[in-house]
Design an enzyme around this catalytic site. Structure first.
Site, PDB file in Angstrom:
ATOM      1  N   SER A 129     -73.374 -57.423  35.187  1.00 44.48           N
ATOM      2  CA  SER A 129     -72.589 -58.657  35.182  1.00 44.48           C
ATOM      3  C   SER A 129     -71.601 -58.647  34.031  1.00 44.48           C
ATOM      4  O   SER A 129     -71.854 -58.059  32.966  1.00 44.48           O
ATOM      5  CB  SER A 129     -73.569 -59.818  35.012  1.00 44.48           C
ATOM      6  N   TYR A 153     -81.123 -63.679  30.042  1.00 46.26           N
ATOM      7  CA  TYR A 153     -80.632 -63.114  31.304  1.00 46.26           C
ATOM      8  C   TYR A 153     -79.653 -61.971  31.014  1.00 46.26           C
ATOM      9  O   TYR A 153     -79.773 -60.864  31.551  1.00 46.26           O
ATOM     10  CB  TYR A 153     -79.955 -64.208  32.150  1.00 46.26           C
ATOM     11  N   LYS A 157     -79.711 -57.628  31.688  1.00 44.68           N
ATOM     12  CA  LYS A 157     -78.668 -56.789  32.300  1.00 44.68           C
ATOM     13  C   LYS A 157     -78.257 -55.667  31.344  1.00 44.68           C
ATOM     14  O   LYS A 157     -78.126 -54.513  31.738  1.00 44.68           O
ATOM     15  CB  LYS A 157     -77.451 -57.645  32.672  1.00 44.68           C
TER      16      LYS A 157
HETATM   17  C1  UD1 Z   1     -72.149 -68.137  34.248  1.00 47.41           C
HETATM   18  C2  UD1 Z   1     -73.176 -67.561  33.306  1.00 47.41           C
HETATM   19  C3  UD1 Z   1     -73.071 -66.044  33.360  1.00 47.41           C
HETATM   20  C4  UD1 Z   1     -73.199 -65.546  34.786  1.00 47.41           C
HETATM   21  C5  UD1 Z   1     -72.111 -66.246  35.644  1.00 47.41           C
HETATM   22  C6  UD1 Z   1     -72.099 -65.884  37.107  1.00 47.41           C
HETATM   23  C7  UD1 Z   1     -73.476 -69.229  31.534  1.00 47.41           C
HETATM   24  C8  UD1 Z   1     -73.247 -69.550  30.087  1.00 47.41           C
HETATM   25  N1  UD1 Z   1     -72.970 -68.054  31.962  1.00 47.41           N
HETATM   26  O1  UD1 Z   1     -70.893 -67.737  33.794  1.00 47.41           O
HETATM   27  O2  UD1 Z   1     -74.070 -65.465  32.561  1.00 47.41           O
HETATM   28  O3  UD1 Z   1     -73.037 -64.154  34.831  1.00 47.41           O
HETATM   29  O4  UD1 Z   1     -72.313 -67.652  35.544  1.00 47.41           O
HETATM   30  O5  UD1 Z   1     -73.276 -66.239  37.749  1.00 47.41           O
HETATM   31  O6  UD1 Z   1     -74.100 -69.972  32.270  1.00 47.41           O
HETATM   32  N2  UD1 Z   1     -67.992 -75.298  34.776  1.00 47.41           N
HETATM   33  C9  UD1 Z   1     -67.720 -76.645  34.745  1.00 47.41           C
HETATM   34  N3  UD1 Z   1     -68.620 -77.480  35.354  1.00 47.41           N
HETATM   35  C10 UD1 Z   1     -69.760 -77.045  35.979  1.00 47.41           C
HETATM   36  C11 UD1 Z   1     -70.026 -75.659  35.999  1.00 47.41           C
HETATM   37  C12 UD1 Z   1     -69.117 -74.805  35.374  1.00 47.41           C
HETATM   38  O7  UD1 Z   1     -66.707 -77.084  34.197  1.00 47.41           O
HETATM   39  O8  UD1 Z   1     -70.539 -77.867  36.496  1.00 47.41           O
HETATM   40  C13 UD1 Z   1     -67.023 -74.365  34.164  1.00 47.41           C
HETATM   41  C14 UD1 Z   1     -67.614 -73.510  33.042  1.00 47.41           C
HETATM   42  O9  UD1 Z   1     -67.513 -74.176  31.822  1.00 47.41           O
HETATM   43  C15 UD1 Z   1     -66.723 -72.258  33.138  1.00 47.41           C
HETATM   44  C16 UD1 Z   1     -66.386 -72.152  34.638  1.00 47.41           C
HETATM   45  O10 UD1 Z   1     -66.599 -73.464  35.161  1.00 47.41           O
HETATM   46  O11 UD1 Z   1     -65.516 -72.441  32.439  1.00 47.41           O
HETATM   47  C17 UD1 Z   1     -67.256 -71.180  35.383  1.00 47.41           C
HETATM   48  O12 UD1 Z   1     -68.622 -71.495  35.133  1.00 47.41           O
HETATM   49  P1  UD1 Z   1     -69.825 -70.734  35.874  1.00 47.41           P
HETATM   50  O13 UD1 Z   1     -69.615 -70.774  37.345  1.00 47.41           O
HETATM   51  O14 UD1 Z   1     -71.102 -71.303  35.364  1.00 47.41           O
HETATM   52  O15 UD1 Z   1     -69.654 -69.210  35.449  1.00 47.41           O
HETATM   53  P2  UD1 Z   1     -69.582 -68.536  33.989  1.00 47.41           P
HETATM   54  O16 UD1 Z   1     -69.507 -69.536  32.917  1.00 47.41           O
HETATM   55  O17 UD1 Z   1     -68.503 -67.532  34.015  1.00 47.41           O
END
Ligand code: UD1
Length: 355
Positions: A129, A153, A157
């Site tokens: 990842s 997690y 990896k």
């Molecule tokens: C998350 C995980 C990462 C994992 C990836 C894919 C964390 C800190 N990291 O990454 O380890 O490999 O998912 O499964 O959890 N966001 C919102 N509102 C929400 C959810 C997300 O604003 O309810 C934003 C987050 O702040 C981020 C973006 O959307 O900027 C993407 O979030 P997310 O889908 O959780 O992925 P990652 O943060 O890249």
């Protein structure tokens, strides 16, 4: 004679899409997945999507920590290669329950590798990842960036990547491709397979989907003070079918070259902000997504996206779909299966392939 591939976690989100592409690519596929996954429903749909090639699919409910069962499987089937997507992937859960993650992701993988060695199967595609880049100092992320794991997690990896490098150093007969997934979204264009998270989704797109379906009142946007185009977090979203095709490209490389042990990013190479993604989803579903602007989520990086040059050059693979298609297919899946593979009362497993 078609080659025989074992796919661990083949009923999961990435695994199931990969199995469809493998079957269509004329491979024989054996899937193993944990006993409480909706294995049969998913794989019936997978086989249907593969049409006449659906007959080349076999599946078993099996936990990788059950080494005797794994031994038995390898004793009666000869595999040309293994695609190992199985693993737990919820960051918050891993912080609360690290032993669960080390037990599943580490012990399960070690068992698999040991059984592969004892049966002379030394070709592996391993799902890693972009999480192993931690908080990258610059973008795009290239495969030679320093690695850093910020939670259990991510550590599982990173550890397993290191194990792959070590076993190759000890035995050059191994051929291993490590794929670093960026943010997989979307679903098969048919709408019959897709992501199936239980409880409150951790990731952005499954959460937006639940808001669009009316299951949650609003999306909380984590952080609107980043130094990005619209101040929200930027990520590299990749259509799950593109990601699945990346596995086929990796397999071809394993069979056709002296690859050794190599790492490839699988992403679109483009950065998309939370607000851009919301707006694309609104277009796809024809609904407004109410937003609640909130503080940053602890541990979040500001901006992460992939350099895909190495995968393009060496695997001859490139993502084809954009954000519009990802949202269109995600919504198609969601509207046909608002509760995933389960009924509203029977939440299904959180276990999916990594991302
Ligand atoms: C998350 C995980 C990462 C994992 C990836 C894919 C964390 C800190 N990291 O990454 O380890 O490999 O998912 O499964 O959890 N966001 C919102 N509102 C929400 C959810 C997300 O604003 O309810 C934003 C987050 O702040 C981020 C973006 O959307 O900027 C993407 O979030 P997310 O889908 O959780 O992925 P990652 O943060 O890249």
């Amino acid at each position: 004679m078609s080659r025989s591939i074992l796919v661990t976690g083949g009923a999961g989100y990435v695994g199931s899409h990969t199995v469809v592409q493998l079957l269509l690519g004329r491979f024989k596929v054996v899937v193993i997945d944990i006993p409480n996954s909706p294995l049969e429903i998913v794989l019936k749909r997978v086989a249907k999507l593969a049409g006449e090639f659906g007959k080349n699919l076999a599946f078993y409910q099996m936990d990788l920590r059950d080494k005797p069962a794994l031994e038995k499987l390898f004793a009666c089937t000869s595999f040309d290669a293994v695609i190992h997507t199985a693993g737990l992937k919820a960051v918050r859960e891993s912080v609360k329950n690290p032993l669960l993650y080390y037990n599943n992701n580490v012990i399960g993988t070690i068992n698999l590798l040991e059984v592969m060695v004892s049966h002379g199967c030394k070709k592996l595609v391993f799902s890693s990842s972009a999480t192993v880049y931690g908080w990258p100092k610059e973008v795009p992320c290239t495969e030679d960036f320093p690695l850093c794991a910020a939670n259990p997690y991510a550590r599982t990896k990173l550890f397993m990547e290191e194990v792959c490098r070590d076993i190759y150093s000890s035995d050059s007969e191994w051929k291993i491709i490590i794929l670093r997934y960026f943010n997989p979204v979307g679903a098969h264009p048919s709408g019959s397979i897709g992501e199936n998270p239980s409880g409150t989704p951790n990731n952005l797109v499954p959460f937006i989907q639940q808001v669009a379906l009316g299951r949650r009142p609003e999306l909380t946007v984590f952080g609107s003070d980043y130094s990005t185009k619209d101040r929200t977090g930027v990520r590299d979203y990749i259509h799950v079918v593109d990601l699945a095709n990346g596995h086929l490209a990796a397999l071809r490389k394993l069979f056709d070259s002296n690859i050794g042990c190599e790492v490839y990013n699988l992403g679109s190479g483009k950065g998309t902000s939370v607000l851009e993604l919301v707006s694309a989803f609104e277009k796809a579903c024809g609904k407004k997504i109410p937003l609640l602007m909130a503080g940053r989520r602890p541990g979040d990086a500001e901006i992460v996206y992939a350099s895909t040059d190495k995968a393009e050059r060496e695997l001859n693979w490139k993502a084809e779909y954009g954000i519009e298609e990802m949202c269109r297919d995600q919504w198609n899946w969601a509207s046909k299966n608002p509760f995933g593979y389960g009924s509203p009362d029977h939440s299904t497993s959180q276990k999916t392939s990594s991302s």
